[in-house]
Design a protein around this motif. Structure first.
Motif, PDB file in Angstrom:
ATOM      1  N   THR A 190       0.894  -1.541   0.220  1.00  0.00           N
ATOM      2  CA  THR A 190      -0.257   0.133   0.624  1.00  0.00           C
ATOM      3  C   THR A 190       0.991   1.392   0.188  1.00  0.00           C
ATOM      4  O   THR A 190       0.490   2.479  -0.432  1.00  0.00           O
ATOM      5  N   CYS A 191       1.520   1.108   0.448  1.00  0.00           N
ATOM      6  CA  CYS A 191       2.944   2.324   0.969  1.00  0.00           C
ATOM      7  C   CYS A 191       3.457   2.889  -0.626  1.00  0.00           C
ATOM      8  O   CYS A 191       3.723   3.884  -1.199  1.00  0.00           O
ATOM      9  N   GLN A 192       3.704   1.317  -0.934  1.00  0.00           N
ATOM     10  CA  GLN A 192       4.776   1.850  -2.010  1.00  0.00           C
ATOM     11  C   GLN A 192       3.626   1.823  -3.752  1.00  0.00           C
ATOM     12  O   GLN A 192       3.838   3.187  -3.691  1.00  0.00           O
ATOM     13  N   GLU A 193       2.461   1.540  -3.389  1.00  0.00           N
ATOM     14  CA  GLU A 193       1.399   2.665  -4.210  1.00  0.00           C
ATOM     15  C   GLU A 193       1.300   3.280  -4.257  1.00  0.00           C
ATOM     16  O   GLU A 193       0.792   4.120  -5.686  1.00  0.00           O
ATOM     17  N   ALA A 194       1.144   4.097  -3.354  1.00  0.00           N
ATOM     18  CA  ALA A 194       1.057   5.234  -2.896  1.00  0.00           C
ATOM     19  C   ALA A 194       2.335   6.636  -2.777  1.00  0.00           C
ATOM     20  O   ALA A 194       2.148   8.112  -2.476  1.00  0.00           O
ATOM     21  N   GLN A 195       3.595   5.837  -3.672  1.00  0.00           N
ATOM     22  CA  GLN A 195       4.695   6.150  -2.925  1.00  0.00           C
ATOM     23  C   GLN A 195       4.835   7.161  -1.677  1.00  0.00           C
ATOM     24  O   GLN A 195       5.561   8.097  -1.472  1.00  0.00           O
ATOM     25  N   TRP A 234       7.411   7.046   0.509  1.00  0.00           N
ATOM     26  CA  TRP A 234       8.837   6.277   0.463  1.00  0.00           C
ATOM     27  C   TRP A 234       9.134   5.715   2.046  1.00  0.00           C
ATOM     28  O   TRP A 234       9.760   5.134   2.529  1.00  0.00           O
ATOM     29  N   LEU A 235       8.725   6.588   2.805  1.00  0.00           N
ATOM     30  CA  LEU A 235       8.850   6.709   3.987  1.00  0.00           C
ATOM     31  C   LEU A 235       8.547   6.348   5.357  1.00  0.00           C
ATOM     32  O   LEU A 235       8.817   5.543   5.733  1.00  0.00           O
ATOM     33  N   ALA A 236       7.228   6.383   4.772  1.00  0.00           N
ATOM     34  CA  ALA A 236       6.065   4.987   5.735  1.00  0.00           C
ATOM     35  C   ALA A 236       6.322   3.685   5.441  1.00  0.00           C
ATOM     36  O   ALA A 236       6.767   2.316   6.171  1.00  0.00           O
ATOM     37  N   LEU A 237       6.690   3.115   3.745  1.00  0.00           N
ATOM     38  CA  LEU A 237       7.750   2.113   3.629  1.00  0.00           C
ATOM     39  C   LEU A 237       9.102   2.202   4.709  1.00  0.00           C
ATOM     40  O   LEU A 237       9.239   0.496   4.795  1.00  0.00           O
ATOM     41  N   ALA A 238       9.500   2.636   3.952  1.00  0.00           N
ATOM     42  CA  ALA A 238      11.304   1.895   4.949  1.00  0.00           C
ATOM     43  C   ALA A 238      11.157   2.312   6.855  1.00  0.00           C
ATOM     44  O   ALA A 238      11.487   1.189   6.430  1.00  0.00           O
ATOM     45  N   ASP A 239       9.566   2.490   7.079  1.00  0.00           N
ATOM     46  CA  ASP A 239       9.437   2.300   8.056  1.00  0.00           C
ATOM     47  C   ASP A 239       9.222   0.673   8.501  1.00  0.00           C
ATOM     48  O   ASP A 239       8.993   0.416   9.379  1.00  0.00           O
ATOM     49  N   TYR A 240       8.511   0.263   7.800  1.00  0.00           N
ATOM     50  CA  TYR A 240       7.800  -0.836   7.446  1.00  0.00           C
ATOM     51  C   TYR A 240       8.914  -2.210   7.595  1.00  0.00           C
ATOM     52  O   TYR A 240       9.096  -3.031   8.573  1.00  0.00           O
ATOM     53  N   LEU A 241       9.226  -1.802   6.890  1.00  0.00           N
ATOM     54  CA  LEU A 241      10.292  -2.281   6.468  1.00  0.00           C
ATOM     55  C   LEU A 241      10.888  -2.698   7.699  1.00  0.00           C
ATOM     56  O   LEU A 241      12.306  -3.603   8.203  1.00  0.00           O
ATOM     57  N   GLU A 242      11.754  -1.282   7.999  1.00  0.00           N
ATOM     58  CA  GLU A 242      13.226  -1.081   9.493  1.00  0.00           C
ATOM     59  C   GLU A 242      11.784  -1.650  10.956  1.00  0.00           C
ATOM     60  O   GLU A 242      12.882  -2.085  11.994  1.00  0.00           O
ATOM     61  N   TYR A 243      11.218  -1.595  10.936  1.00  0.00           N
ATOM     62  CA  TYR A 243      10.477  -1.325  12.627  1.00  0.00           C
ATOM     63  C   TYR A 243       9.616  -3.189  12.191  1.00  0.00           C
ATOM     64  O   TYR A 243       9.936  -3.644  12.998  1.00  0.00           O
ATOM     65  N   GLU A 244       8.428  -2.499  11.624  1.00  0.00           N
ATOM     66  CA  GLU A 244       7.226  -4.248  11.306  1.00  0.00           C
ATOM     67  C   GLU A 244       7.956  -5.095  11.151  1.00  0.00           C
ATOM     68  O   GLU A 244       7.381  -6.503  11.788  1.00  0.00           O
ATOM     69  N   LEU A 245       8.698  -4.833   9.663  1.00  0.00           N
ATOM     70  CA  LEU A 245       9.257  -6.484   9.211  1.00  0.00           C
ATOM     71  C   LEU A 245      10.635  -6.645  10.190  1.00  0.00           C
ATOM     72  O   LEU A 245      10.198  -8.456  10.246  1.00  0.00           O
TER      73      LEU A 245
END
Length: 89
Positions: A61-66, A68-79
């Motif tokens: 969803t973050c990637q589709e919306a571009q 990038w900061l939220a996507l980075a947070d999901y990668l670094e923290y949630e994942l």
């Protein structure tokens, strides 16, 4: 280095690339990471599989919306948290 440590390192690297605005490179790295990580969740409990599906959905969803900061947070923290909790068992 264990597989989970490798995945965690790759997720953190991917997050860094997104934060630096290198979204094309980060997107390719994320695709490779997801392809490598996905099979490891097949043998986990249903709860862990559902958590993986949720995090993956949020990342896409973050990637589709571009976003990038939220996507980075999901990668670094949630994942990373999910990998740490589920793959090190």
């Amino acid at each position: 280095m264990s597989a989970s440590e490798s995945f965690i390192g790759e997720a953190q690297h991917c997050a860094t690339l997104f934060r630096l605005g290198r979204d094309v490179e980060a997107g390719l790295a994320m695709t490779e990471l997801v392809a490598a990580v996905h099979p490891t969740f097949d043998s986990k409990t249903l709860d862990v599989q559902q958590q993986w599906t949720f995090v993956l959905g949020q990342m896409f969803t973050c990637q589709e919306a571009q976003n990038w900061l939220a996507l980075a947070d999901y990668l670094e923290y949630e994942l990373v948290e999910l990998l740490t909790d589920s793959l090190s068992l």
